[in-house]
Design a protein around this motif. Structure first.
Motif, PDB file in Angstrom:
ATOM      1  N   ALA A 118       0.829  -1.212   0.000  1.00 21.20           N
ATOM      2  CA  ALA A 118       0.000   0.000   0.000  1.00 21.20           C
ATOM      3  C   ALA A 118       0.859   1.256   0.000  1.00 21.20           C
ATOM      4  CB  ALA A 118      -0.943   0.003   1.204  1.00 21.20           C
ATOM      5  N   ASP A 119       1.985   1.230   0.691  1.00 20.75           N
ATOM      6  CA  ASP A 119       2.864   2.395   0.754  1.00 20.75           C
ATOM      7  C   ASP A 119       3.544   2.640  -0.585  1.00 20.75           C
ATOM      8  OD1 ASP A 119       2.190   2.574   3.433  1.00 20.75           O
ATOM      9  OD2 ASP A 119       3.906   1.387   4.074  1.00 20.75           O
ATOM     10  N   ARG A 120       3.934   1.567  -1.260  1.00 21.82           N
ATOM     11  CA  ARG A 120       4.535   1.727  -2.587  1.00 21.82           C
ATOM     12  C   ARG A 120       3.505   2.233  -3.590  1.00 21.82           C
ATOM     13  NH1 ARG A 120       6.637  -3.453  -1.179  1.00 21.82           N
ATOM     14  NH2 ARG A 120       5.136  -4.369  -2.643  1.00 21.82           N
ATOM     15  N   GLU A 121       2.274   1.749  -3.458  1.00 21.19           N
ATOM     16  CA  GLU A 121       1.214   2.226  -4.346  1.00 21.19           C
ATOM     17  C   GLU A 121       0.918   3.700  -4.098  1.00 21.19           C
ATOM     18  OE1 GLU A 121      -1.939  -0.491  -3.538  1.00 21.19           O
ATOM     19  OE2 GLU A 121      -1.112  -2.088  -4.820  1.00 21.19           O
ATOM     20  N   ALA A 122       0.979   4.120  -2.832  1.00 23.54           N
ATOM     21  CA  ALA A 122       0.780   5.536  -2.509  1.00 23.54           C
ATOM     22  C   ALA A 122       1.910   6.375  -3.098  1.00 23.54           C
ATOM     23  CB  ALA A 122       0.704   5.722  -0.996  1.00 23.54           C
ATOM     24  N   ALA A 123       3.121   5.826  -3.080  1.00 19.37           N
ATOM     25  CA  ALA A 123       4.251   6.532  -3.687  1.00 19.37           C
ATOM     26  C   ALA A 123       4.036   6.678  -5.185  1.00 19.37           C
ATOM     27  CB  ALA A 123       5.549   5.772  -3.416  1.00 19.37           C
ATOM     28  N   ARG A 124       3.627   5.612  -5.840  1.00 17.53           N
ATOM     29  CA  ARG A 124       3.380   5.655  -7.286  1.00 17.53           C
ATOM     30  C   ARG A 124       2.329   6.701  -7.631  1.00 17.53           C
ATOM     31  NH1 ARG A 124       3.897   2.189 -11.795  1.00 17.53           N
ATOM     32  NH2 ARG A 124       4.604   0.368 -10.602  1.00 17.53           N
ATOM     33  N   ALA A 125       1.327   6.833  -6.763  1.00 11.55           N
ATOM     34  CA  ALA A 125       0.217   7.754  -7.031  1.00 11.55           C
ATOM     35  C   ALA A 125       0.649   9.222  -7.041  1.00 11.55           C
ATOM     36  CB  ALA A 125      -0.897   7.547  -6.000  1.00 11.55           C
ATOM     37  N   LEU A 126       1.827   9.528  -6.504  1.00 16.25           N
ATOM     38  CA  LEU A 126       2.328  10.906  -6.504  1.00 16.25           C
ATOM     39  C   LEU A 126       2.855  11.330  -7.877  1.00 16.25           C
ATOM     40  CD1 LEU A 126       4.334  10.951  -3.142  1.00 16.25           C
ATOM     41  CD2 LEU A 126       2.076  11.950  -3.562  1.00 16.25           C
ATOM     42  N   PHE A 127       3.050  10.367  -8.765  1.00 20.34           N
ATOM     43  CA  PHE A 127       3.682  10.628 -10.053  1.00 20.34           C
ATOM     44  C   PHE A 127       2.706  10.365 -11.191  1.00 20.34           C
ATOM     45  CE2 PHE A 127       6.833   9.427  -6.966  1.00 20.34           C
ATOM     46  CZ  PHE A 127       7.909  10.271  -7.197  1.00 20.34           C
ATOM     47  N   SER A 128       3.022  10.916 -12.342  1.00 21.30           N
ATOM     48  CA  SER A 128       2.232  10.582 -13.518  1.00 21.30           C
ATOM     49  C   SER A 128       2.589   9.167 -13.969  1.00 21.30           C
ATOM     50  CB  SER A 128       2.477  11.590 -14.643  1.00 21.30           C
ATOM     51  OG  SER A 128       3.818  11.530 -15.078  1.00 21.30           O
ATOM     52  N   VAL A 129       1.793   8.624 -14.872  1.00 22.00           N
ATOM     53  CA  VAL A 129       1.914   7.212 -15.248  1.00 22.00           C
ATOM     54  C   VAL A 129       3.314   6.854 -15.736  1.00 22.00           C
ATOM     55  CG1 VAL A 129       1.074   5.459 -16.855  1.00 22.00           C
ATOM     56  CG2 VAL A 129      -0.544   7.031 -15.777  1.00 22.00           C
ATOM     57  N   ASP A 130       3.941   7.725 -16.521  1.00 24.28           N
ATOM     58  CA  ASP A 130       5.229   7.394 -17.119  1.00 24.28           C
ATOM     59  C   ASP A 130       6.432   7.870 -16.308  1.00 24.28           C
ATOM     60  OD1 ASP A 130       4.726  10.051 -17.512  1.00 24.28           O
ATOM     61  OD2 ASP A 130       5.496  10.121 -19.569  1.00 24.28           O
ATOM     62  N   GLU A 131       6.190   8.343 -15.081  1.00 27.31           N
ATOM     63  CA  GLU A 131       7.290   8.891 -14.269  1.00 27.31           C
ATOM     64  C   GLU A 131       7.779   7.939 -13.184  1.00 27.31           C
ATOM     65  OE1 GLU A 131       6.547  13.733 -14.270  1.00 27.31           O
ATOM     66  OE2 GLU A 131       5.712  12.499 -12.655  1.00 27.31           O
ATOM     67  N   PHE A 132       7.015   6.937 -12.851  1.00 29.08           N
ATOM     68  CA  PHE A 132       7.361   6.068 -11.722  1.00 29.08           C
ATOM     69  C   PHE A 132       7.518   4.635 -12.215  1.00 29.08           C
ATOM     70  CE2 PHE A 132       6.547   3.318  -8.116  1.00 29.08           C
ATOM     71  CZ  PHE A 132       7.115   3.972  -7.036  1.00 29.08           C
ATOM     72  N   HIS A 133       8.644   4.018 -11.862  1.00 28.62           N
ATOM     73  CA  HIS A 133       8.911   2.643 -12.280  1.00 28.62           C
ATOM     74  C   HIS A 133       9.317   1.829 -11.055  1.00 28.62           C
ATOM     75  CE1 HIS A 133       8.783   4.133 -16.391  1.00 28.62           C
ATOM     76  NE2 HIS A 133       9.642   5.076 -16.021  1.00 28.62           N
ATOM     77  N   CYS A 134       8.494   0.880 -10.698  1.00 32.45           N
ATOM     78  CA  CYS A 134       8.781   0.010  -9.554  1.00 32.45           C
ATOM     79  C   CYS A 134       9.627  -1.165 -10.027  1.00 32.45           C
ATOM     80  CB  CYS A 134       7.478  -0.494  -8.931  1.00 32.45           C
ATOM     81  SG  CYS A 134       7.716  -1.648  -7.559  1.00 32.45           S
ATOM     82  N   VAL A 135      10.761  -1.352  -9.356  1.00 33.46           N
ATOM     83  CA  VAL A 135      11.660  -2.456  -9.683  1.00 33.46           C
ATOM     84  C   VAL A 135      11.742  -3.378  -8.465  1.00 33.46           C
ATOM     85  CG1 VAL A 135      14.002  -3.126 -10.324  1.00 33.46           C
ATOM     86  CG2 VAL A 135      12.990  -1.024 -11.265  1.00 33.46           C
ATOM     87  N   TYR A 136      11.299  -4.601  -8.644  1.00 32.69           N
ATOM     88  CA  TYR A 136      11.327  -5.576  -7.561  1.00 32.69           C
ATOM     89  C   TYR A 136      12.648  -6.344  -7.618  1.00 32.69           C
ATOM     90  CZ  TYR A 136       9.936  -9.734  -4.837  1.00 32.69           C
ATOM     91  OH  TYR A 136       9.865 -10.757  -3.918  1.00 32.69           O
ATOM     92  N   VAL A 137      13.499  -6.095  -6.651  1.00 30.44           N
ATOM     93  CA  VAL A 137      14.756  -6.824  -6.543  1.00 30.44           C
ATOM     94  C   VAL A 137      14.432  -8.077  -5.732  1.00 30.44           C
ATOM     95  CG1 VAL A 137      17.189  -6.722  -5.919  1.00 30.44           C
ATOM     96  CG2 VAL A 137      15.992  -4.633  -6.616  1.00 30.44           C
ATOM     97  N   SER A 138      14.150  -9.158  -6.448  1.00 33.56           N
ATOM     98  CA  SER A 138      13.483 -10.326  -5.858  1.00 33.56           C
ATOM     99  C   SER A 138      14.441 -11.374  -5.301  1.00 33.56           C
ATOM    100  CB  SER A 138      12.578 -10.974  -6.914  1.00 33.56           C
ATOM    101  OG  SER A 138      13.331 -11.378  -8.052  1.00 33.56           O
ATOM    102  N   THR A 139      15.663 -10.999  -5.039  1.00 35.69           N
ATOM    103  CA  THR A 139      16.642 -11.913  -4.449  1.00 35.69           C
ATOM    104  C   THR A 139      16.057 -12.571  -3.201  1.00 35.69           C
ATOM    105  OG1 THR A 139      18.295 -10.322  -5.202  1.00 35.69           O
ATOM    106  CG2 THR A 139      19.046 -12.097  -3.759  1.00 35.69           C
ATOM    107  N   SER A 140      16.198 -13.881  -3.087  1.00 40.77           N
ATOM    108  CA  SER A 140      15.527 -14.635  -2.027  1.00 40.77           C
ATOM    109  C   SER A 140      16.066 -14.328  -0.633  1.00 40.77           C
ATOM    110  CB  SER A 140      15.672 -16.141  -2.283  1.00 40.77           C
ATOM    111  OG  SER A 140      17.033 -16.544  -2.095  1.00 40.77           O
ATOM    112  N   PHE A 141      15.233 -14.611   0.357  1.00 43.72           N
ATOM    113  CA  PHE A 141      15.628 -14.442   1.755  1.00 43.72           C
ATOM    114  C   PHE A 141      16.887 -15.259   2.045  1.00 43.72           C
ATOM    115  CE2 PHE A 141      15.712 -15.669   6.187  1.00 43.72           C
ATOM    116  CZ  PHE A 141      15.380 -14.504   6.870  1.00 43.72           C
ATOM    117  N   GLU A 142      16.943 -16.478   1.522  1.00 49.47           N
ATOM    118  CA  GLU A 142      18.082 -17.358   1.781  1.00 49.47           C
ATOM    119  C   GLU A 142      19.380 -16.767   1.238  1.00 49.47           C
ATOM    120  OE1 GLU A 142      14.393 -19.318   2.305  1.00 49.47           O
ATOM    121  OE2 GLU A 142      15.136 -18.303   0.490  1.00 49.47           O
TER     122      GLU A 142
END
Length: 202
Positions: A118-142
């Motif tokens: 929800a916090d990341r979505e709120a961050a995205r909402a501050l920007f226009s559609v083409d200004e915010f790019h979420c990058v998931y660095v999905s490296t495992s917990f292990e």
């Protein structure tokens, strides 16, 4: 001095309309401002990728700034703890600063765990559609626990640190990521090229 609660001041606050449009700030820099938001577990490689991306962008004469979670915890967010409410406020502050920097015409690279969707979505909402790019660095917990560059995983598993993301505090993986990078499988050079494509709109 008497201090008003923020809510009591809100009716009197009126954002000032600046004469210079944000497009003019970007135009003199000859670039398309945006926010690249790197989210993932501690030790996943967010800061490494953020720094590599900034170096590459700088080499192309683009104007940038990295907002690193640990760096901000030493200044802007040094008054915040690690409980859920503090983490939300931490992300809110980072997002607001990132938005101001994008308004200034910069390419802003955020490297922060930002564990709650929800916090990341709120961050995205501050920007226009083409200004915010979420990058998931999905490296495992292990993998992150094996790397443990700051000794945090060992301390958390020994009970010396509480509210540790991925252990006794949740991490909610993005469902809206524009790019996913597992640094256990993708090296820095290739990952940086993916991020460059996001920035340049390729």
């Amino acid at each position: 001095m008497h201090k008003h609660a923020p809510s009591a001041l809100l009716p009197w606050i009126r954002p000032y309309n600046l004469a210079l449009p944000r497009s003019a700030r970007a135009a003199i820099k000859h670039q398309r401002p945006c926010c690249i938001w790197l989210t993932g577990l501690s030790g996943s490689g967010k800061s490494t990728l953020a720094n590599a991306l900034e170096v590459e962008l700088n080499a192309r004469n683009l104007h940038t700034f990295v907002l690193d979670g640990d760096n901000l915890r030493n200044g802007l967010c040094r008054d915040l703890g690690m409980d859920d409410a503090a983490r939300r406020e931490n992300v809110r502050r980072i997002a607001e600063v990132a938005r101001l920097m994008v308004d200034a015409g910069l390419v802003v690279i955020v490297a922060a765990i930002s564990p709650f969707r929800a916090d990341r979505e709120a961050a995205r909402a501050l920007f226009s559609v083409d200004e915010f790019h979420c990058v998931y660095v999905s490296t495992s917990f292990e993998t992150c626990a094996r790397r443990d560059p700051k000794g945090l995983y060992q301390a958390a598993m020994q009970g010396r640190i509480s509210n540790f993301t991925g252990l006794d505090s949740p991490y909610e993986a993005p469902t809206d990521a524009d790019c996913e990078i597992d640094t256990d499988e993708v090296d820095v050079i290739e990952a940086t090229s993916w991020l460059m494509a996001l920035v340049l709109g390729e």
